[in-house]
Design an enzyme around this catalytic site. Structure first.
Site, PDB file in Angstrom:
ATOM      1  CB  SER A 173      -0.775  -0.293   1.238  1.00 18.61           C
ATOM      2  OG  SER A 173      -2.150   1.159   0.776  1.00 18.61           O
ATOM      3  CG  HIS A 378      -5.965  -2.295   0.612  1.00 18.62           C
ATOM      4  ND1 HIS A 378      -5.433  -1.675  -0.463  1.00 18.62           N
ATOM      5  CD2 HIS A 378      -4.857  -1.513   1.625  1.00 18.62           C
ATOM      6  CE1 HIS A 378      -4.242  -0.970  -0.393  1.00 18.62           C
ATOM      7  NE2 HIS A 378      -4.176  -0.684   1.060  1.00 18.62           N
TER       8      HIS A 378
END
Length: 402
Positions: A173, A378
């Site tokens: 990320s 995610h």
């Protein structure tokens, strides 16, 4: 209703503290061992000795850097591997699944691993002159400074300690966003990174859906209000929010329904098989940790401006900082290091459409991988229960192929 709950939580998130950041929060006693242990304790529990280094950036921040040299040292001629965590997180993220975490798995395979921590989190909450609990200037940074100052200081320390001229990198990320900042603003570092594997690549954020898109749309007003209230730090480890989080999220079943199903999954994508209720009590002991409000707003700007550029201070502030009314755009064409993109179809933050934009801008994407698990979201990249099945084989392929 969900938006109201999240706004209420954000209020607690940034307000109130049980004490200074160096004090032990008594509420941690409700957590299991892996939820209380720090990085070196987790490494020791799972069979490894972790060495800690202190790295000072050119603008005075003192960062925590950990090293696990690998159990059998079978990879002694291989390049060192640097792992960089995501937003409001720390190096702990790579060990939280114990023997099934990426950090321990790679260490068991003999890799020389280095785990970075960006300024502000619990391992990097120091400065040569600023006090994070008293000086608001300490928190005047975003992911730009993480890439421009933190990452080069970490990379140089790793290379100096190991004697190598290059390293391999794995970012999750925001942990890969800062590589794009570094390699575009200080292109000489491209030659120091052999290959970077980007897990859940974050660069463009213009195709996200609600509720994240809602917060991006109100981010400017929210940032102005919080800044006016003197709130610059988010998620202090001893804040009232982190305390409430531990209490609520560890409640049997109810905690999982509130913290994961109602709050986390709407932002990240749903995947209950990979983040099961029993793991939540470990996770909340480590996440979130302190970050700057400015970092969150910078990402929001990237979303609503639809440009991967430096922080927008407004016309007057931009003239002062950039000698232009428009913030500079990061030139991704300058990123010549090899990049591997790993995306998940169910990722609501690093969406497939946004990663496609990134892929089209980067000049040296050597591989584009779509996770074989179609529910992969995610957070599965670092906290997923079965990463060894759908992620680790690709990590090994990248480290061995390049």
């Amino acid at each position: 209703m969900v938006n109201f709950i999240v706004i209420l939580i954000l209020y607690c998130y940034v307000n109130g503290s049980l004490g200074s950041s160096n004090e032990e929060n008594p509420i941690n006693d409700i957590l299991p061992e892996d939820g209380r242990f720090n990085f070196t304790q987790l490494a020791r529990k799972y069979g490894h000795h972790a060495m800690e280094y202190k790295v000072t950036t050119k603008d005075g921040y003192i960062l925590g850097l950990f090293r696990i040299r690998g159990k059998y040292r079978r990879k002694k001629n291989k390049l060192p591997v640097l792992l960089m965590h995501g937003i409001a997180d720390s190096s702990d993220a790579w060990l939280l699944r114990g023997n099934f975490s990426l950090g321990i798995t790679l260490a068991n395979s003999g890799y020389d691993l280095w785990f970075g921590n960006i300024r502000g989190n619990k391992y990097s909450r120091n400065h040569v002159r600023l006090n994070p609990d008293k000086d608001v200037q300490f928190w005047d940074f975003s992911f730009h400074e993480n890439g421009y100052y933190d990452l080069p200081a970490i990379i140089d320390r790793v290379l100096n300690e190991t004697g190598f001229k290059k390293l391999n990198a794995i970012g999750f990320s925001q942990g890969n966003t800062i590589f794009y900042v570094l390699c575009s603003t200080r292109p000489e570092y491209n030659s120091k990174i052999n290959v970077m594997m980007a897990l859940a690549p974050i660069c463009y954020i213009q195709n996200v859906q609600s509720p994240l898109s809602f917060f991006i749309s109100i981010s400017s007003a929210l940032y102005d209000v919080l800044s006016a209230l003197g709130i610059n730090e988010v998620a202090n480890d001893n804040s009232l929010f982190n305390t409430y989080e531990k209490i609520i999220c560890t409640l049997p079943q109810l905690g999982y329904d509130i913290c994961v199903k109602k709050i986390m999954f709407p932002f990240t994508g749903h995947d209950s098989e990979e983040l099961e209720p029993s793991f939540l009590s470990v996770l909340v002991g480590h996440f979130p940790t302190s970050t700057a409000l400015k970092t969150l707003y910078h990402f929001a700007q990237v979303g609503y401006r639809r440009i991967f550029g430096q922080f927008n201070y407004g016309n007057a502030g931009n003239l002062e900082n950039y000698n232009s009314t428009i913030p500079p755009v990061y030139d991704l064409n300058l990123i010549t290091t090899k990049i591997v993109l790993y995306v998940c179809l169910n990722d609501k933050i690093s969406t497939v459409d946004d990663v496609k934009i990134l892929r089209s801008k980067l000049p040296n994407v050597v591989r584009y991988i779509v996770s074989p698990r179609w529910l992969c979201n995610h957070i599965d990249h670092v906290w997923g229960k079965h990463m060894y099945d759908y992620l680790f084989p690709y990590v090994y392929q990248v480290l061995e192929s390049y």
